[in-house]
Motif scaffolding. Structure first.
Motif, PDB file in Angstrom:
ATOM      1  N   UNK A 172       0.862  -1.147  -0.053  1.00 62.84           N
ATOM      2  CA  UNK A 172      -0.148  -0.086   0.180  1.00 62.84           C
ATOM      3  C   UNK A 172       0.891   1.262   0.060  1.00 62.84           C
ATOM      4  N   UNK A 173       0.738   2.144  -1.191  1.00 63.81           N
ATOM      5  CA  UNK A 173       1.659   3.198  -1.054  1.00 63.81           C
ATOM      6  C   UNK A 173       0.820   4.316  -1.878  1.00 63.81           C
ATOM      7  N   UNK A 174       1.363   5.350  -1.737  1.00 66.80           N
ATOM      8  CA  UNK A 174       0.807   6.645  -2.599  1.00 66.80           C
ATOM      9  C   UNK A 174       1.857   7.352  -2.987  1.00 66.80           C
ATOM     10  N   UNK A 175       1.869   7.977  -4.182  1.00 70.04           N
ATOM     11  CA  UNK A 175       2.989   8.735  -4.523  1.00 70.04           C
ATOM     12  C   UNK A 175       2.529   9.639  -5.826  1.00 70.04           C
ATOM     13  N   UNK A 176       3.216  10.688  -6.019  1.00 71.73           N
ATOM     14  CA  UNK A 176       3.097  11.413  -7.096  1.00 71.73           C
ATOM     15  C   UNK A 176       4.297  11.136  -7.880  1.00 71.73           C
ATOM     16  N   UNK A 177       3.734  10.862  -9.208  1.00 72.22           N
ATOM     17  CA  UNK A 177       4.849  10.288 -10.271  1.00 72.22           C
ATOM     18  C   UNK A 177       4.779  11.329 -11.334  1.00 72.22           C
ATOM     19  N   UNK A 178       6.053  11.493 -12.014  1.00 71.37           N
ATOM     20  CA  UNK A 178       6.186  12.285 -12.908  1.00 71.37           C
ATOM     21  C   UNK A 178       6.718  11.397 -14.211  1.00 71.37           C
ATOM     22  N   UNK A 179       5.847  11.337 -15.222  1.00 72.00           N
ATOM     23  CA  UNK A 179       6.151  10.441 -16.364  1.00 72.00           C
ATOM     24  C   UNK A 179       6.758  11.544 -17.462  1.00 72.00           C
TER      25      UNK A 179
END
Lengths: 180, 743
Positions: free
Chosen positions: B447-454
């Motif tokens: 369980x994790x939460x992250x802002x990802x920049x692609x």
């Protein structure tokens, strides 16, 4: 049961196949207002029938006369019928063949089967019908058939002979005109 | 359905009739075999009944055998069992029947053989010979007496022939004395018989024997126990006539002797008949026994079929029902069971199918509910702007909604069940997301939460991503669900809004005091420049000049901010992009910089449909940015490229501006398009921000990065025409709509 088996022997295909009855001649004449017939029949018994006869089995010989009035377009009506019946039996004690006329009760014995059949084949003056009983303005014919069968043949076992009719040896019908 | 029981009932009835007929005929035959007349009357009927019975049984039996063979070949359930039961029944029935048949034949043959013996036969022959001898004596005596009588009669005259005949008859004890003429006419007669009994004339046989010179004697049978000795001799002709007269004398045989002779004759004849019929009798009895055996065997075999069918039928039903249930047909309901163990089995089967039906119906209802829920969920997922990818414990895709595919620009349709890593191959955005996810999974984080920049081919995309485990059906190996949302536009919008506000405030708060400052500085310069000593005037001149210059610079900066915040109307026209690029580049070349500017134009001189002024400004900003970046370089190089590309089924113009300067600072690439971000000492930080704004106004994309060989690279992609622009706007609109729905 014995009679049945006897019939089985007598009228097995081989036994009856060489037996034959044939009317050689037949005629009639008017004698004292009565039509009388004279017939000559040839009887030929198979060897097995003769053997059975020699062992006590009686034969029955029948002569069937039928008088018909001849019509042109319609079927011929039967005016009269006469049947002569004889039995032929061999007696082992007397060693003779006894021919008995069932109609009259008269019987004659013969030393050989040949003599008995010969006598049986020459029959004269058989009264057929009184002429007064027939229509004078019509023509008539007589037909005759001779047949030989076992006098006391066991009907009980006819079911075994059901599929064949050679338990009875008969001649063809012999026809001649009745002389007025 | 009702036809089959009726047909079976018909066949069973027919078989029963056949059996009863056959047995009745046999019983009838047995009862009447000793009664010739009775059997004669019934013989035909017996024959027909017997034949019909056997025929019916035979036909039914053949039908059963053919049906059994057909069932065996077709593999009909229960056929093998039925075949074995029939074989067992037939074996059990035929074995004792055969034994009885064999011993009956033996007893029969031996019984018939026991009727005959050599002693009996010899005794009968002796008795016959004795009788014949006794009768022959009678015949010989009679002939002697007749010959003596003939000699005596020949001596007398014919005139008293009749009385003499009567005397002779009485003396000789004869029954009849007759003198026949040669033509067998009776000349004289003396008889003790009844008047109606006419003497029998000499037969041909008699005449032949007499003509041969031998007397005739015979023993005639009158009836069963009466014999007569008939003698005929030639009667000598006293009148010397040539005609042959015959004397016939008939003597009675004594009653005792006649009776005994008749008995001997009867016994001998009967015995000879038996001897003659010995073989046929055996054949007849054998035939009768065979018929009985045949009827019994046919009846037994048919009975075997009948009972086998009765026994196997419920089992066949059960097998057929089981096969049907195995096939999925739960509507199978077997016939009401008989009251035996098989009936219990059938009842249990019916109960089982009922329970299975009930369970199936419940399962179907639950499945329908699940399907409905699943449909709802899919609808919700499909309508969600948020991307959702559900994974198994092995990271295989369980489901992925349309938003996920849209956000990631990946083709996830029909990829369910495949490994996420495999699916990600060749799909750059998804690959980056998978890398991030795998890193968490590798660290044991479910369980994790992250802002990802692609990073895209052109531009970037920011996702807020969250993952949680799905307990699913296996708690030991739970699946995962990754939920992500594209917040790029949101961030950009927020940033745009913030910087727009900054620009407005700057324009308002800073620009207003600049003019008084500038006027004041100029006024100070005019008033005091000439009145001050030269040294002070020089200081004043330099200071006021600096103030005016800086105020001017600040005005420009404020105007730039104002331009950034203001969005004038677009003037879309069609123009050749190659020419525009060439014109702008030539301006910079004409400025006499020490830079080498190379231009690589598009091959087919494409006509761009855009706001000419904005594109020109865009190019100016990019080139100025490059020129400023190369200000400290002696051998600066700027490469400008123009090309046409097809993307999403539409045409785009790609403009690339590269330089061999220091490039963008690492770690600040994401902020290069933000206002007031610059690495140059004199930069306002609005050049690339304005460029991006201009690009976005054209529904284009912009990307900034560093070259591998050093230097910066800015790539702008603009829709070539209305179609491409609409396409990009639609995509953007969809993203905005998605965002709105999510909100």
């Amino acid at each position: 049961m014995a009679a049945f088996a006897c019939a089985l022997v007598l009228f097995s295909p081989n036994a009856a196949a060489d037996g034959r009855v044939e009317i050689r001649s037949a005629e009639s004449q008017l004698v004292d207002g009565v039509h009388q017939a004279s017939v000559r029949v040839q009887y030929q018994l198979s060897s097995r029938v003769e053997e059975a006869l020699a062992n006590g089995i009686a034969l029955q010989i029948a002569l069937d006369f039928e008088i018909y009035r001849t019509r042109r377009f319609l079927p011929d009506p039967r005016e009269a019928a006469v049947s002569l019946t004889y039995t032929l039996r061999y007696n082992t004690v007397t060693e003779r063949y006894t021919l008995r006329n069932i109609n009259t009760g008269q019987q004659i014995s013969f030393a050989t089967i040949f003599a008995a059949l010969n006598a049986l084949g020459r029959i004269d003056a058989v009264p057929l019908v009184d002429a007064s009983l027939l229509r004078e303005d019509a023509d008539h014919t007589v037909r005759l058939r001779a047949q030989v069968s076992i006098a006391d043949y066991p009907l009980s076992l006819k079911y075994l002979l059901f599929w064949r009719d050679d338990w009875r040896v008969a001649s063809n019908w012999y026809t001649w005109p009745l002389v007025r | 359905m009702a036809a089959r029981p009726l047909r079976n009932l018909f066949y069973t009835g027919l078989a029963a009739v056949g059996l009863v007929l056959a047995l009745s005929a046999l019983v009838l035959l047995a009862k009447t075999s000793n009664n010739s007349e009775e059997l004669a009357r019934l013989s035909q009927l017996t024959l027909v009944i017997n034949g019909a019975g056997i025929a019916i049984l035979f036909v039914l039996l053949m039908g059963n055998i053919i049906r059994l063979i057909r069932d065996l070949r077709r593999g009909v359930p229960g056929a093998r069992l039925k075949g074995r039961m029939v074989a067992a029944f037939v074996g059990l029935a035929l074995l004792p029947l055969s034994v009885v048949y064999y011993f009956s034949l033996q007893f029969l043959n031996r019984g018939i053989d026991s009727w005959f013996s050599v002693q009996v036969e010899e005794g009968l022959s002796d008795a016959l010979e004795l009788s014949r001898a006794a009768l022959e004596i009678q015949m010989r005596n009679g002939l002697i007496r007749t010959e003596a009588m003939a000699r005596r009669l020949a001596r007398g005259d014919d005139s008293d022939l009749l009385p003499r005949l009567a005397d002779e008859r009485r003396n000789a004890g004869a029954l009849e004395v007759v003198v026949f003429a040669p033509n067998s006419r009776i000349l004289a007669l003396s008889s003790s018989r009844a008047m109606d009994e006419v003497p029998i004339a000499p037969t041909e046989e008699v005449m032949l024997q007499l003509r041969a010179g031998r007397p005739y004697v015979s023993l005639d049978t009158i009836d069963a126990e009466r014999f007569e000795v008939r003698t005929v001799v030639v009667l000598a002709n006293t009148t010397a006539t040539p005609s042959l007269r015959m004397l016939q004398v008939v003597y009675p045989v004594t009653q005792r002797l006649a009776g005994m002779a008749a008995n001997v004759d009867q016994s001998y004849t009967d015995y000879q008949r038996l001897v003659l019929l010995r073989g046929p009798l055996k054949s007849t009895f054998t035939l009768s026994l065979t018929v009985v055996l045949l009827v019994s065997a046919l009846g037994a075999v048919y009975g075997a079929f009948f009972f086998s069918r009765r026994l196997v039928a419920p089992i066949q039903q059960l097998v057929a029902g089981t096969v049907a249930v195995a096939r999925g047909d739960l509507e199978t309901e077997l016939a009401p069971p008989p009251r035996d163990e098989i009936g219990v089995l059938v009842s249990s089967f019916n109960d089982m199918t009922r329970r299975l039906r009930s369970a199936r119906d419940e399962a179907q209802q639950i499945r329908a509910q699940v399907e409905a829920e699943r449909g709802n969920l899919e609808t919700i997922l499909a309508r969600l702007s948020t991307g959702v990818i559900a994974l198994t414990a092995e990271r295989d895709i369980r489901t992925a909604n349309t938003a996920a595919a849209d956000i990631l620009g990946a083709d996830l349709d029909e990829r369910t069940g495949e490994s996420l890593a495999d699916v990600a191959l060749g799909q750059p955005l998804l690959e980056q997301l998978v890398d991030v996810a795998e890193a968490h999974f590798a660290a044991g984080q479910t369980e994790w939460r992250e802002q990802v920049m692609l990073r895209e081919e052109v531009g970037r995309r920011v996702l807020t991503c969250a993952c949680t485990s799905l307990p699913g059906e296996d708690p030991e190996a739970p699946g995962y669900v990754i939920v992500f949302d594209d917040i790029t536009t949101l961030l950009e919008a927020q940033r745009d809004a913030a910087w727009g506000e900054v620009a407005r405030r700057l324009a308002h708060e800073i620009k207003n005091p600049l003019t008084p400052i500038q006027l004041s500085a100029e006024r100070l310069r005019r008033r005091y420049l000439d009145s001050l000593p030269p040294e002070d005037a020089q200081v004043l001149d330099r200071a006021t000049h600096t103030i005016v210059t800086q105020v001017e610079a600040m005005k420009e900066m404020v105007n730039a901010f104002s331009d950034y915040a203001r969005a004038p109307d677009m003037q879309i026209t069609q123009f050749p992009i190659n020419r525009l690029v060439t014109e702008v580049v030539e301006l910079y070349r004409a400025e006499g910089h020490h830079l080498a500017i190379t231009v690589d134009l598009a091959d087919a001189d494409p006509i761009l449909e855009a706001d000419n002024g904005r594109v020109r400004q865009l190019l100016h900003n990019l080139l100025r940015n490059a020129v400023e970046a190369l200000a400290d370089r002696d051998e600066g190089e700027i490469d400008v490229g123009v090309s046409q590309h097809e993307r999403f089924g539409a045409d785009f113009i790609r403009i690339t501006v590269e330089d061999n300067g220091p490039g963008f600072q690492a770690g600040r690439l994401e902020q290069v398009f933000d206002p007031y971000v610059t690495s140059k000492p004199k930069g306002t930080g609005l050049g690339l921000a304005i460029v991006r704004k201009l690009v976005e106004e054209h529904a284009g994309t912009i990307d900034a990065g560093n070259r591998n060989e050093g230097g910066a690279r800015v790539t702008v992609t603009l829709p070539l025409d209305e179609h491409a622009r609409e396409l990009m706007l639609t995509r953007e609109h969809r993203r905005l709509e998605t965002r709105r729905e999510r909100a």
